[in-house]
Design an enzyme around this catalytic site. Structure first.
Site, PDB file in Angstrom:
ATOM      1  N   ASP A 139       7.453  -1.662  -1.391  1.00  7.36           N
ATOM      2  CA  ASP A 139       6.051  -1.237  -1.523  1.00  7.36           C
ATOM      3  C   ASP A 139       5.151  -1.992  -0.535  1.00  7.36           C
ATOM      4  O   ASP A 139       4.145  -1.439  -0.052  1.00  7.36           O
ATOM      5  CB  ASP A 139       5.541  -1.331  -2.963  1.00  7.36           C
ATOM      6  CG  ASP A 139       5.771  -2.682  -3.622  1.00  7.36           C
ATOM      7  OD1 ASP A 139       5.817  -2.744  -4.859  1.00  7.36           O
ATOM      8  OD2 ASP A 139       5.904  -3.691  -2.888  1.00  7.36           O
ATOM      9  N   HIS A 143       3.044  -0.187   2.198  1.00  8.13           N
ATOM     10  CA  HIS A 143       1.614  -0.513   2.274  1.00  8.13           C
ATOM     11  C   HIS A 143       1.209  -0.754   3.726  1.00  8.13           C
ATOM     12  O   HIS A 143       0.230  -0.186   4.224  1.00  8.13           O
ATOM     13  CB  HIS A 143       1.340  -1.761   1.420  1.00  8.13           C
ATOM     14  CG  HIS A 143      -0.064  -2.267   1.472  1.00  8.13           C
ATOM     15  ND1 HIS A 143      -0.952  -2.139   0.426  1.00  8.13           N
ATOM     16  CD2 HIS A 143      -0.747  -2.918   2.451  1.00  8.13           C
ATOM     17  CE1 HIS A 143      -2.118  -2.685   0.762  1.00  8.13           C
ATOM     18  NE2 HIS A 143      -2.015  -3.171   1.979  1.00  8.13           N
ATOM     19  N   GLU A 144       1.999  -1.573   4.426  1.00  9.77           N
ATOM     20  CA  GLU A 144       1.629  -1.944   5.803  1.00  9.77           C
ATOM     21  C   GLU A 144       1.753  -0.771   6.778  1.00  9.77           C
ATOM     22  O   GLU A 144       0.877  -0.553   7.602  1.00  9.77           O
ATOM     23  CB  GLU A 144       2.472  -3.120   6.275  1.00  9.77           C
ATOM     24  CG  GLU A 144       2.252  -4.410   5.508  1.00  9.77           C
ATOM     25  CD  GLU A 144       0.795  -4.787   5.349  1.00  9.77           C
ATOM     26  OE1 GLU A 144       0.478  -5.561   4.441  1.00  9.77           O
ATOM     27  OE2 GLU A 144      -0.073  -4.289   6.119  1.00  9.77           O
ATOM     28  N   HIS A 147      -1.134   1.528   6.621  1.00 12.89           N
ATOM     29  CA  HIS A 147      -2.318   1.096   7.380  1.00 12.89           C
ATOM     30  C   HIS A 147      -2.295   1.693   8.788  1.00 12.89           C
ATOM     31  O   HIS A 147      -3.333   2.080   9.333  1.00 12.89           O
ATOM     32  CB  HIS A 147      -2.387  -0.431   7.474  1.00 12.89           C
ATOM     33  CG  HIS A 147      -3.012  -1.105   6.288  1.00 12.89           C
ATOM     34  ND1 HIS A 147      -4.233  -0.732   5.754  1.00 12.89           N
ATOM     35  CD2 HIS A 147      -2.578  -2.138   5.548  1.00 12.89           C
ATOM     36  CE1 HIS A 147      -4.517  -1.510   4.726  1.00 12.89           C
ATOM     37  NE2 HIS A 147      -3.542  -2.379   4.564  1.00 12.89           N
ATOM     38  N   TYR A 158     -12.598  -1.168   7.903  1.00 13.22           N
ATOM     39  CA  TYR A 158     -12.029  -2.150   6.998  1.00 13.22           C
ATOM     40  C   TYR A 158     -13.086  -3.099   6.424  1.00 13.22           C
ATOM     41  O   TYR A 158     -13.004  -4.322   6.528  1.00 13.22           O
ATOM     42  CB  TYR A 158     -10.939  -2.953   7.722  1.00 13.22           C
ATOM     43  CG  TYR A 158      -9.922  -3.568   6.789  1.00 13.22           C
ATOM     44  CD1 TYR A 158      -9.818  -4.955   6.652  1.00 13.22           C
ATOM     45  CD2 TYR A 158      -9.069  -2.765   6.042  1.00 13.22           C
ATOM     46  CE1 TYR A 158      -8.886  -5.518   5.800  1.00 13.22           C
ATOM     47  CE2 TYR A 158      -8.128  -3.322   5.196  1.00 13.22           C
ATOM     48  CZ  TYR A 158      -8.045  -4.696   5.065  1.00 13.22           C
ATOM     49  OH  TYR A 158      -7.118  -5.253   4.217  1.00 13.22           O
ATOM     50  N   GLU A 167      -7.499   0.085   1.736  1.00 13.07           N
ATOM     51  CA  GLU A 167      -6.529  -0.688   0.963  1.00 13.07           C
ATOM     52  C   GLU A 167      -5.852   0.160  -0.113  1.00 13.07           C
ATOM     53  O   GLU A 167      -4.637   0.094  -0.307  1.00 13.07           O
ATOM     54  CB  GLU A 167      -7.202  -1.903   0.320  1.00 13.07           C
ATOM     55  CG  GLU A 167      -7.169  -3.118   1.211  1.00 13.07           C
ATOM     56  CD  GLU A 167      -5.741  -3.505   1.565  1.00 13.07           C
ATOM     57  OE1 GLU A 167      -5.425  -3.585   2.764  1.00 13.07           O
ATOM     58  OE2 GLU A 167      -4.910  -3.672   0.640  1.00 13.07           O
ATOM     59  N   THR A 190       5.589 -14.394  -6.744  1.00 15.33           N
ATOM     60  CA  THR A 190       5.932 -15.506  -7.644  1.00 15.33           C
ATOM     61  C   THR A 190       7.410 -15.507  -8.039  1.00 15.33           C
ATOM     62  O   THR A 190       7.769 -15.165  -9.190  1.00 15.33           O
ATOM     63  CB  THR A 190       5.056 -15.461  -8.923  1.00 15.33           C
ATOM     64  OG1 THR A 190       5.254 -14.191  -9.562  1.00 15.33           O
ATOM     65  CG2 THR A 190       3.606 -15.691  -8.593  1.00 15.33           C
ATOM     66  N   ASP A 224     -14.499 -14.402   4.461  1.00 14.86           N
ATOM     67  CA  ASP A 224     -14.423 -15.116   3.171  1.00 14.86           C
ATOM     68  C   ASP A 224     -14.740 -14.205   1.992  1.00 14.86           C
ATOM     69  O   ASP A 224     -14.298 -14.468   0.876  1.00 14.86           O
ATOM     70  CB  ASP A 224     -15.389 -16.305   3.156  1.00 14.86           C
ATOM     71  CG  ASP A 224     -14.880 -17.433   4.046  1.00 14.86           C
ATOM     72  OD1 ASP A 224     -15.592 -18.446   4.209  1.00 14.86           O
ATOM     73  OD2 ASP A 224     -13.767 -17.270   4.578  1.00 14.86           O
ATOM     74  N   HIS A 231      -9.669  -5.856  -1.053  1.00  4.53           N
ATOM     75  CA  HIS A 231      -8.434  -5.947  -1.855  1.00  4.53           C
ATOM     76  C   HIS A 231      -8.745  -6.011  -3.341  1.00  4.53           C
ATOM     77  O   HIS A 231      -7.821  -6.030  -4.157  1.00  4.53           O
ATOM     78  CB  HIS A 231      -7.650  -7.201  -1.461  1.00  4.53           C
ATOM     79  CG  HIS A 231      -7.075  -7.144  -0.090  1.00  4.53           C
ATOM     80  ND1 HIS A 231      -7.654  -7.769   0.992  1.00  4.53           N
ATOM     81  CD2 HIS A 231      -5.977  -6.525   0.385  1.00  4.53           C
ATOM     82  CE1 HIS A 231      -6.921  -7.555   2.054  1.00  4.53           C
ATOM     83  NE2 HIS A 231      -5.906  -6.797   1.734  1.00  4.53           N
TER      84      HIS A 231
HETATM   85  C1  L5Q Z   1      -5.832 -11.682   0.903  1.00  2.00           C
HETATM   86  C2  L5Q Z   1      -5.026 -10.523   0.434  1.00  2.00           C
HETATM   87  C3  L5Q Z   1      -4.072  -9.846   1.159  1.00  2.00           C
HETATM   88  C4  L5Q Z   1      -3.611  -8.837   0.339  1.00  2.00           C
HETATM   89  C5  L5Q Z   1      -2.598  -7.807   0.621  1.00  2.00           C
HETATM   90  O1  L5Q Z   1      -2.616  -6.782  -0.024  1.00  2.00           O
HETATM   91  N1  L5Q Z   1      -1.696  -8.068   1.588  1.00  2.00           N
HETATM   92  C6  L5Q Z   1      -0.717  -7.070   1.943  1.00  2.00           C
HETATM   93  C7  L5Q Z   1       0.510  -7.191   1.102  1.00  2.00           C
HETATM   94  F1  L5Q Z   1       1.327  -6.192   1.416  1.00  2.00           F
HETATM   95  F2  L5Q Z   1       1.093  -8.381   1.359  1.00  2.00           F
HETATM   96  F3  L5Q Z   1       0.212  -7.111  -0.210  1.00  2.00           F
HETATM   97  N2  L5Q Z   1      -4.249  -8.914  -0.843  1.00  2.00           N
HETATM   98  O2  L5Q Z   1      -5.105  -9.959  -0.790  1.00  2.00           O
HETATM   99 CA    CA Z   2       6.363  -1.573  -6.751  1.00  2.00          CA
HETATM  100 ZN    ZN Z   3      -3.532  -3.822   3.118  1.00  2.00          ZN
END
Ligand code: L5Q
Ligand code: CA
Ligand code: ZN
Length: 316
Positions: A139, A143-144, A147, A158, A167, A190, A224, A231
């Site tokens: 996933d 996700h990437e 993008h 963004y 996102e 984790t 920041d 997200h």
């Molecule tokens: C800061 C921050 C980055 C992300 C995020 O979604 N990163 C992409 C993932 F694919 F690693 F989840 N959420 O909070």
């Molecule tokens: Ca999943």
């Molecule tokens: Zn993202």
């Protein structure tokens, strides 16, 4: 074409065995496939200091068995995501024209993130507490790479609402390709704690994301402030997409689920035909209604469910 497809294998980040396309040259095997669009290539960036030095060194092995789990998963999952968009949505790579899919693993030091940097995907190894190597989650790879598709299509800016949609679209297709759950990053988040995830689309509030527009979090449009909380506020549209697919009653609004496949078709069509760089959540509602109308008709259950899903999260 696939005439001379060579098969490599290895164990991914979680130790699971998988196979993928490789290339062979001058007595070495490489994480390079040529049968998908312009090719899928995976690199090791452990020695890269500056972004200008990316992608790094193409991952190789003396045999067709690969020992780098992060590289194995980045490569194998890039194939799966490519195949999903080609087979389900008829899209040939992220640009629709067979652009090569480039990934680099071991980027940064203990980096707890992954990204699309405009030309390629980059994956951190995580610090072993918050994340294990992030390419280990299908996933996350979905996700990437989404993008990249968003950038080539709606190109949602963004920040603020368009950024939260950017996102959310990535989470939606990350969940669609990692079909079976509505969690994000559960396979790499984790490592010492089981049963949790980075985000939940079915219950965004479980990981401190809003699940209703009345709970939109106003943050500064600065790094920041996560560019206006992109997200965080993605939870609102994530919940709408979840309700559209699975149905449910949310803040007293009933939604009849239409299933994952139709939901994916609606969002893909909205993303590629109707969303634009400055689309707001209200624009997202209209784009999804339009896409559902094109696909299923104005009097369809699918259109009614889109309306109800967005009403359920307070977006009109
Ligand atoms: C800061 C921050 C980055 C992300 C995020 O979604 N990163 C992409 C993932 F694919 F690693 F989840 N959420 O909070
Ligand atoms: Ca999943
Ligand atoms: Zn993202």
């Amino acid at each position: 074409n696939t005439v001379h497809q060579l098969t490599g294998s290895g164990r991914g980040v979680l130790g699971d065995r998988k196979t993928f396309e490789v290339d062979h040259k001058y007595g070495k095997y490489y994480l390079k496939g040529t049968s998908r669009g312009g090719g899928i290539k995976t690199y090791n960036a452990y020695h890269v200091i500056y972004e200008s030095q990316l992608p790094g060194t193409m991952v190789s092995s003396k045999t067709n068995y690969f020992l780098d789990g992060a590289a194995v998963d980045a490569h194998a999952y890039a194939e799966k995501v490519y195949d999903y968009f080609k087979n389900v949505h008829g899209r040939n790579s992220y640009d629709g024209n067979g652009a090569p899919v480039i990934s680099s693993v071991h980027v940064g030091r203990n980096w707890n993130n992954a990204a699309w940097i405009g030309t390629q995907m980059v994956y951190g190894d995580g610090d072993g507490i918050v994340f294990r190597p992030l390419s280990g989650a299908l996933d996350v790879v979905g996700h990437e790479l989404t993008h990249a598709i968003t950038e080539k299509t709606a190109n949602l800016e963004y920040h603020n609402e368009s950024g939260a949609l950017n996102e959310s679209i990535s989470d939606i297709f990350g969940a669609m390709v990692d079909s079976g759950d509505w969690l994000l990053g559960e396979d790499v988040y984790t490592p010492k704690q089981s049963g949790d995830a980075f985000r939940s689309m079915s219950n965004p509030t479980q990981y401190d994301q809003p699940d209703h527009y009345s709970r939109y979090v106003r943050l500064p449009d600065t790094p920041d402030g996560d560019y206006g909380g992109v997200h965080i506020n993605s939870g609102i549209n994530n919940k709408a997409a979840y309700l559209l697919a699975e149905g449910g009653t949310h803040y007293g609004v009933n939604v009849t689920g239409i299933g994952r496949a139709k939901t994916a078709k609606i969002y893909y069509r909205a993303l590629t035909l109707y969303l634009t760089s400055r689309s707001t959540f209200a624009d997202m509602r209209q784009a999804a209604i339009k896409a559902a109308t094109d696909l299923y008709g104005s009097a369809s259950q699918e259109v009614q469910s889109v309306k109800n899903a967005y009403s359920a999260v307070g977006v009109y």
